[in-house]
Scaffold this motif. Structure first.
Motif, PDB file in Angstrom:
ATOM      1  N   ASP A  37       0.969  -1.176  -0.082  1.00 21.05           N
ATOM      2  CA  ASP A  37       0.077  -0.085  -0.088  1.00 21.05           C
ATOM      3  C   ASP A  37       0.851   1.304   0.117  1.00 21.05           C
ATOM      4  O   ASP A  37       1.701   1.408   0.865  1.00 21.05           O
TER       5      ASP A  37
ATOM      6  N   LYS B  66      -4.633  10.926  -0.510  1.00 23.58           N
ATOM      7  CA  LYS B  66      -5.773   9.903  -0.753  1.00 23.58           C
ATOM      8  C   LYS B  66      -7.075  10.845  -0.866  1.00 23.58           C
ATOM      9  O   LYS B  66      -7.349  11.696  -0.758  1.00 23.58           O
TER      10      LYS B  66
ATOM     11  N   LYS C 291      -5.747   2.343  -5.350  1.00 23.19           N
ATOM     12  CA  LYS C 291      -5.169   1.704  -4.184  1.00 23.19           C
ATOM     13  C   LYS C 291      -4.886   0.197  -4.508  1.00 23.19           C
ATOM     14  O   LYS C 291      -5.545  -0.565  -5.070  1.00 23.19           O
TER      15      LYS C 291
END
Length: 224
Positions: free
Chosen positions: A163, A174, A203
């Motif tokens: 990640d 994000k 992601k």
């Protein structure tokens, strides 16, 4: 049966350790932002595939230049006009004789027991309809099988992701399930600028990708 061989070039970190010149005269397929390395490789692939809407929107100008100037024989680009949130991506790309747009005939279900490479499809010169798996390598495998290749090798298809929010030390913004990078520090691909500064991307979904390949594994081994 006469062997018809093709090589799928993934974008994993392991690709950085390979001698790509060995593939110069082979039938090859590459994906997404691999074009940043074509000059280093010394060749353009035979086929090019892009199925991720986030990445496609961010690189459509580069892909259009490839369509116009490269030696790539055929481009396979996902048509995602059925998703209003993503816009009409096919309108961003040059419509040309060597461009085939992919229409997703239905969401592929991870671990549903049926590899996408065995499912029904329709294909002509500029359009193909098939269930699109959420992985370029798997979708590329399906398309190469449709094109009649019966021996398909993989290189750089690592299927391992960290990640980005964990290791990029504040250089990731994000946006829902998407990320925007502010630095060239990508560790999930063969170059740090693959999803580098200014790129928006999804992601990573390592577990889903591993499950997908696990589902398809028995069928793949049956073909060898």
């Amino acid at each position: 049966m006469k062997k018809k061989t093709a090589y799928i070039i993934g974008n994993g970190p392991s690709l950085a350790n390979e001698n790509m010149s060995l593939l110069k005269d082979k039938i090859t397929m590459s994906f997404n932002r691999a074009f940043i390395a074509y000059e280093d490789w010394g060749f353009d692939p035979t086929y090019y595939l892009a199925i991720d809407g986030n990445t496609m929107r961010g690189m459509h100008k580069d892909v259009n230049e490839l369509i116009d100037k490269s030696n790539i024989e055929r481009f396979f680009l996902l048509n995602i006009e059925d998703n209003p949130a993503h816009g009409y991506v096919d309108e961003l790309f040059t419509k040309a004789d060597n461009v085939t747009f992919i229409t997703n005939s239905g969401t592929h279900v991870i671990n549903d027991g049926t590899p996408p490479v065995t499912q029904a499809y329709e294909m002509d010169k500029n359009n193909v309809v098939l269930p699109v798996a959420p992985n370029s390598g798997m979708t590329g495998l399906a398309i190469l099988r449709m094109l009649g290749y019966n021996e398909i090798a993989f290189i750089g298809q690592d299927a391992r992701y960290i990640d980005d929010a964990i290791y990029r030390n504040g250089s990731i913004e994000k946006i829902s399930r998407e990320y925007r990078s502010s630095e060239d520090n990508d560790q999930n691909h063969f170059r740090s600028d693959y999803f580098g500064k200014g790129m928006i991307f999804g992601k990573p979904n390592q577990d889903d990708i591993i499950n997908l390949w696990s589902t398809a594994s028995p069928w793949i081994h049956e073909q060898s």
